[in-house]
Design a protein around this motif. Structure first.
Motif, PDB file in Angstrom:
ATOM      1  N   GLN A 299      11.249   1.229   7.538  1.00 37.88           N
ATOM      2  CA  GLN A 299      10.225   0.020   6.263  1.00 37.88           C
ATOM      3  C   GLN A 299       9.163  -0.030   6.948  1.00 37.88           C
ATOM      4  O   GLN A 299       8.019   0.630   5.782  1.00 37.88           O
ATOM      5  CB  GLN A 299      10.381  -1.657   6.625  1.00 37.88           C
TER       6      GLN A 299
ATOM      7  N   GLU B 170       6.428   2.045   4.409  1.00 38.55           N
ATOM      8  CA  GLU B 170       4.371   1.039   3.537  1.00 38.55           C
ATOM      9  C   GLU B 170       3.393   1.896   4.063  1.00 38.55           C
ATOM     10  O   GLU B 170       2.970   1.646   3.064  1.00 38.55           O
ATOM     11  CB  GLU B 170       4.276  -0.577   5.041  1.00 38.55           C
TER      12      GLU B 170
ATOM     13  N   TYR C 149      11.643   2.955  -3.310  1.00 37.78           N
ATOM     14  CA  TYR C 149      11.230   1.417  -2.846  1.00 37.78           C
ATOM     15  C   TYR C 149      10.175   0.462  -3.244  1.00 37.78           C
ATOM     16  O   TYR C 149       9.687  -0.617  -2.393  1.00 37.78           O
ATOM     17  CB  TYR C 149      11.471   2.124  -1.445  1.00 37.78           C
TER      18      TYR C 149
ATOM     19  N   LYS D 133       9.846  -3.455  -4.006  1.00 35.80           N
ATOM     20  CA  LYS D 133       9.353  -4.667  -2.615  1.00 35.80           C
ATOM     21  C   LYS D 133       8.141  -4.577  -3.223  1.00 35.80           C
ATOM     22  O   LYS D 133       7.699  -6.321  -2.924  1.00 35.80           O
ATOM     23  CB  LYS D 133       8.548  -3.724  -1.784  1.00 35.80           C
TER      24      LYS D 133
ATOM     25  N   ARG E 174      10.091  -7.483  -5.609  1.00 35.97           N
ATOM     26  CA  ARG E 174      10.086  -9.128  -4.915  1.00 35.97           C
ATOM     27  C   ARG E 174       9.001 -10.120  -4.117  1.00 35.97           C
ATOM     28  O   ARG E 174       9.056 -11.292  -4.820  1.00 35.97           O
ATOM     29  CB  ARG E 174      10.940  -8.233  -3.353  1.00 35.97           C
TER      30      ARG E 174
END
Ligand code: BG6
Length: 476
Positions: free
Chosen positions: A256, A260, A276, A280, A283
């Motif tokens: 993760q 980033e 991804y 993200k 969310r």
């Protein structure tokens, strides 16, 4: 075997950390000028403490820095003496456009860099130019809120048009944004962002990132139109994340963390927002405002090569008991018990360099360029200004060896290597002069005392030999 014949050995600096001359030649004020040394530095660079001008209570090291504004000829001559094939430097946006939103550029600023590039040319040094190394004109921050505003894309585009045309034939290698992922960790330094109480920081940072990513794609487009010889790269603050243990949760945490950072390069190199990242943002309730055509621009104008800085690997865990933090290039990370650290707590990991080179090459399969690597250390000069910096030589030798392994054994395609702060300069993270990276010692201290005299350290001759042998002889 080993490094390619035309391997670009050299060193790297950034305008705000070495030039000084903050109010000379018609230059405008920038975010990087008003970042003080001391306890308020981090609150300012993170955007939580607003400082848009100088005050009497603080010392601002970038105002004079190492005064390269007046010493550049002498400094470039020293780089040439070491045999540099390339010199990575940045232009100060506010020298070219003092406010940032003018239509016409400032001739004195343009001329200043033209003279530098011509001087490099004289010695056969290829300039590698970072268009923005953390700097943003203060006026753009005050009037538009810096990169949170889409208008910055247009102002940056204007800057690019001007410099690509003016320096055609003098500069071929360009980097759009230094350590673009720094926007998440030091938003004021990285992108001129300030926050008010109640601001949705994540929303603002990712929107600003979209603007920078778009600006980067547009710069790539223009660079190629102006001169097909131009090569444009992105720039990542890299350093592979290790899981603290083989516990699946730790492994997942490290993935993760890597993502980033890779998010930015995924967009700049592959031309798409990765799935991804979209998930993200969804969310987190982050909604990016995009205009029609943005996604097409990102897709059509990906970078030619990937550049990055590497100082250290990092560690991720989900275990709260292990969250003993260590320092490292703004990013705090979990301490790795297997590694030694520098005096500033940055962990030293040459194999991590090879791992990082491989990770990035596996992911993007484009040529790589290491544009920062080095050891920040306290140097104690003798009465002649000479520093026997064997610790720096050993750090660099181990890292060059790791880089060589990545090239020779693993097949990574590497264009060049520029060590950070080839001449001592102001630290970006702490504002100190005491944290030195250079082959060349500069007589100046944290409080601004000193003659600014330059002198060669032991590592100067060592690096000269490394370059002369194309990385074959790393002995001290
Ligand atoms: C990178 C930056 O973050 O690391 C440089 O691109 C910076 O600007 C370098 O100077 C080293 O960090 P520091 O905090 O030791 O200066």
């Amino acid at each position: 075997m080993g490094f390619r014949k035309d391997f670009l050995w050299g060193g790297a600096t950034a305008a705000n950390q070495c030039e000084g001359g903050y109010n000379e030649g018609g230059r405008g004020l920038a975010n990087v000028d008003v970042v003080p040394i001391g306890k308020d530095r981090f609150p300012v660079i993170s955007g939580d403490m607003k400082m848009l001008d100088f005050d009497d209570q603080h010392f601002y090291p970038a105002k004079v820095a190492i005064d390269m504004y007046h010493h550049w000829k002498e400094d470039i001559a020293l780089f040439a003496e070491m045999g540099f094939k390339t010199y990575r430097m940045s232009i100060a946006w506010s020298r070219i456009f003092p406010m940032g939103d003018e239509k016409e550029p400032n001739e004195a600023g343009l001329q200043f860099y033209e003279d530098i590039f011509k001087e490099c040319q004289k010695y056969g040094i290829e300039p590698l130019v970072t268009i923005t190394h953390f700097d943003c004109p203060i006026h753009l921050i005050e009037k538009y809120g810096a990169w949170r505003s889409r208008e910055l894309v247009g102002f940056y585009e204007n800057l690019c048009k001007v410099i690509f045309n003016r320096y055609k034939g003098l500069v071929k290698y360009w980097l759009t944004f230094n350590e673009i992922n720094m926007i998440l960790h030091a938003p004021f330094m990285g992108a001129g962002l300030n926050f008010e109480p109640g601001d949705n920081k994540e929303q603002i940072k990712y929107q600003a990132a979209h603007h920078e990513l778009l600006a980067s794609a547009i710069a790539t487009k223009i660079a190629h139109e102006v001169d097909p010889e131009n090569k444009v790269g992105c720039m990542l603050a890299a350093g592979a994340y290790y899981p603290y243990s083989c516990k699946p949760e730790d492994v997942w945490a490290s993935r993760q963390e890597d993502r980033e950072n890779y998010f930015f390069i995924d967009v700049q190199s592959r031309g798409e927002y990765p799935a991804y990242a979209l998930k993200k943002m969804e969310r987190a309730g982050i909604q990016l405002e995009m205009a029609e055509g943005d996604l097409e621009l990102l897709k059509a104008h990906t970078v030619d090569f990937i550049s990055f800085s590497y100082y250290s690997s990092r560690v991720a865990t989900t275990d709260p008991k292990l969250l003993e933090q260590t320092q490292g290039n703004i990013f705090a990370s979990v301490k790795n018990p297997y590694l030694e650290a520098s005096e500033w707590g940055w962990q030293i990991d040459p194999l991590g360099f090879r791992i990082t080179l491989n990770d990035i090459y596996d992911r993007y399969q484009k040529p790589l360029f290491v544009v920062e690597n080095g050891l920040g250390a306290v140097d104690v000069p003798d009465e002649n200004g000479y520093v026997a910096d064997d610790y720096r030589i050993s750090y660099l030798a181990e890292h060059v060896q790791a880089m060589k392994d990545a090239v020779e054994i693993d097949g990574v395609d590497l264009l060049g290597y520029t060590t950070w702060g080839c001449i001592d300069l102001v630290s970006a993270g702490t504002g100190e002069m005491k944290k030195r990276y250079g082959f060349i010692y500069v007589d100046r201290d944290n409080e601004g005392n000193g003659t600014l005299k330059r002198s060669k350290k032991k590592s100067f001759d060592w690096y000269k030999k490394v370059i002369a042998t194309n990385g074959e002889d790393l002995s001290n």
